[in-house]
Scaffold this motif. Structure first.
Motif, PDB file in Angstrom:
ATOM      1  N   MET A 181      38.479  23.458  40.943  1.00 56.75           N
ATOM      2  CA  MET A 181      38.862  24.870  40.922  1.00 56.75           C
ATOM      3  C   MET A 181      37.936  25.674  41.826  1.00 56.75           C
ATOM      4  SD  MET A 181      39.149  27.337  37.604  1.00 56.75           S
ATOM      5  CE  MET A 181      38.494  28.956  37.803  1.00 56.75           C
ATOM      6  N   ASP A 182      38.511  26.581  42.579  1.00 60.17           N
ATOM      7  CA  ASP A 182      37.701  27.469  43.407  1.00 60.17           C
ATOM      8  C   ASP A 182      36.971  28.452  42.511  1.00 60.17           C
ATOM      9  OD1 ASP A 182      38.728  26.279  45.682  1.00 60.17           O
ATOM     10  OD2 ASP A 182      40.403  27.680  45.806  1.00 60.17           O
ATOM     11  N   LYS A 183      35.942  29.076  43.087  1.00 63.62           N
ATOM     12  CA  LYS A 183      35.241  30.059  42.269  1.00 63.62           C
ATOM     13  C   LYS A 183      36.160  31.252  42.004  1.00 63.62           C
ATOM     14  CE  LYS A 183      32.877  32.760  45.735  1.00 63.62           C
ATOM     15  NZ  LYS A 183      31.647  33.336  46.156  1.00 63.62           N
ATOM     16  N   PRO A 184      36.042  31.875  40.842  1.00 55.96           N
ATOM     17  CA  PRO A 184      36.934  32.982  40.485  1.00 55.96           C
ATOM     18  C   PRO A 184      36.768  34.186  41.410  1.00 55.96           C
ATOM     19  CG  PRO A 184      35.576  32.319  38.617  1.00 55.96           C
ATOM     20  CD  PRO A 184      35.101  31.561  39.796  1.00 55.96           C
ATOM     21  N   ASN A 185      37.887  34.781  41.773  1.00 59.86           N
ATOM     22  CA  ASN A 185      37.890  35.994  42.577  1.00 59.86           C
ATOM     23  C   ASN A 185      38.213  37.153  41.629  1.00 59.86           C
ATOM     24  OD1 ASN A 185      38.356  38.139  44.258  1.00 59.86           O
ATOM     25  ND2 ASN A 185      39.729  37.050  45.623  1.00 59.86           N
ATOM     26  N   CYS A 186      37.237  37.965  41.320  1.00 59.07           N
ATOM     27  CA  CYS A 186      37.403  39.038  40.333  1.00 59.07           C
ATOM     28  C   CYS A 186      38.534  39.995  40.698  1.00 59.07           C
ATOM     29  CB  CYS A 186      36.109  39.820  40.175  1.00 59.07           C
ATOM     30  SG  CYS A 186      34.813  38.878  39.363  1.00 59.07           S
ATOM     31  N   LEU A 187      38.752  40.226  41.966  1.00 62.39           N
ATOM     32  CA  LEU A 187      39.799  41.163  42.366  1.00 62.39           C
ATOM     33  C   LEU A 187      41.193  40.653  42.007  1.00 62.39           C
ATOM     34  CD1 LEU A 187      38.408  42.276  45.824  1.00 62.39           C
ATOM     35  CD2 LEU A 187      38.253  43.477  43.647  1.00 62.39           C
ATOM     36  N   LYS A 188      41.313  39.361  41.759  1.00 64.89           N
ATOM     37  CA  LYS A 188      42.592  38.780  41.359  1.00 64.89           C
ATOM     38  C   LYS A 188      42.672  38.523  39.852  1.00 64.89           C
ATOM     39  CE  LYS A 188      43.532  36.615  45.779  1.00 64.89           C
ATOM     40  NZ  LYS A 188      43.829  35.362  46.479  1.00 64.89           N
ATOM     41  N   CYS A 189      41.639  38.899  39.124  1.00 61.28           N
ATOM     42  CA  CYS A 189      41.578  38.652  37.683  1.00 61.28           C
ATOM     43  C   CYS A 189      42.117  39.845  36.904  1.00 61.28           C
ATOM     44  CB  CYS A 189      40.141  38.387  37.256  1.00 61.28           C
ATOM     45  SG  CYS A 189      39.951  38.047  35.498  1.00 61.28           S
ATOM     46  N   LYS A 190      42.858  39.556  35.843  1.00 60.17           N
ATOM     47  CA  LYS A 190      43.435  40.644  35.062  1.00 60.17           C
ATOM     48  C   LYS A 190      42.399  41.368  34.205  1.00 60.17           C
ATOM     49  CE  LYS A 190      45.242  38.238  31.008  1.00 60.17           C
ATOM     50  NZ  LYS A 190      46.491  37.953  30.299  1.00 60.17           N
ATOM     51  N   HIS A 191      41.186  40.833  34.081  1.00 58.35           N
ATOM     52  CA  HIS A 191      40.138  41.464  33.284  1.00 58.35           C
ATOM     53  C   HIS A 191      39.198  42.336  34.116  1.00 58.35           C
ATOM     54  CE1 HIS A 191      41.523  38.912  30.110  1.00 58.35           C
ATOM     55  NE2 HIS A 191      41.269  37.838  30.817  1.00 58.35           N
ATOM     56  N   TYR A 192      39.362  42.310  35.430  1.00 55.60           N
ATOM     57  CA  TYR A 192      38.506  43.117  36.318  1.00 55.60           C
ATOM     58  C   TYR A 192      38.883  44.586  36.193  1.00 55.60           C
ATOM     59  CZ  TYR A 192      36.542  45.066  40.586  1.00 55.60           C
ATOM     60  OH  TYR A 192      35.855  45.840  41.485  1.00 55.60           O
TER      61      TYR A 192
END
Length: 71
Positions: A1-12
């Motif tokens: 898995m790639d590192k999480p991209n916060c801008l694509k996260c629903k919790h950001y």
């Protein structure tokens, strides 16, 4: 898995505080850094709360322009 991209996260979340413009609804903090970077620095692990925003999920949002019932 790639590192999480916060801008694509629903919790950001973006905040209105210039000193802490980025936040995470799950972890409940605001920071000047991206939340996933802060979580990685503090825990040593990638963010476990990352969930892709629903409008970015390509499997759910497939629009087939060739379907006859659309036209």
């Amino acid at each position: 898995m790639d590192k999480p991209n916060c801008l694509k996260c629903k919790h950001y979340q973006s905040t209105y505080e210039p000193s802490r413009p980025r936040g995470c609804k799950v972890y409940g903090f605001k920071s000047i850094m991206m939340p996933s970077v802060l979580v990685k620095n503090e825990s040593g692990e990638d963010c476990k709360a990352f969930e892709l925003r629903s409008h970015l999920d390509k499997e759910k949002n497939q629009f087939d322009f060739n379907r006859k019932d659309y036209w």
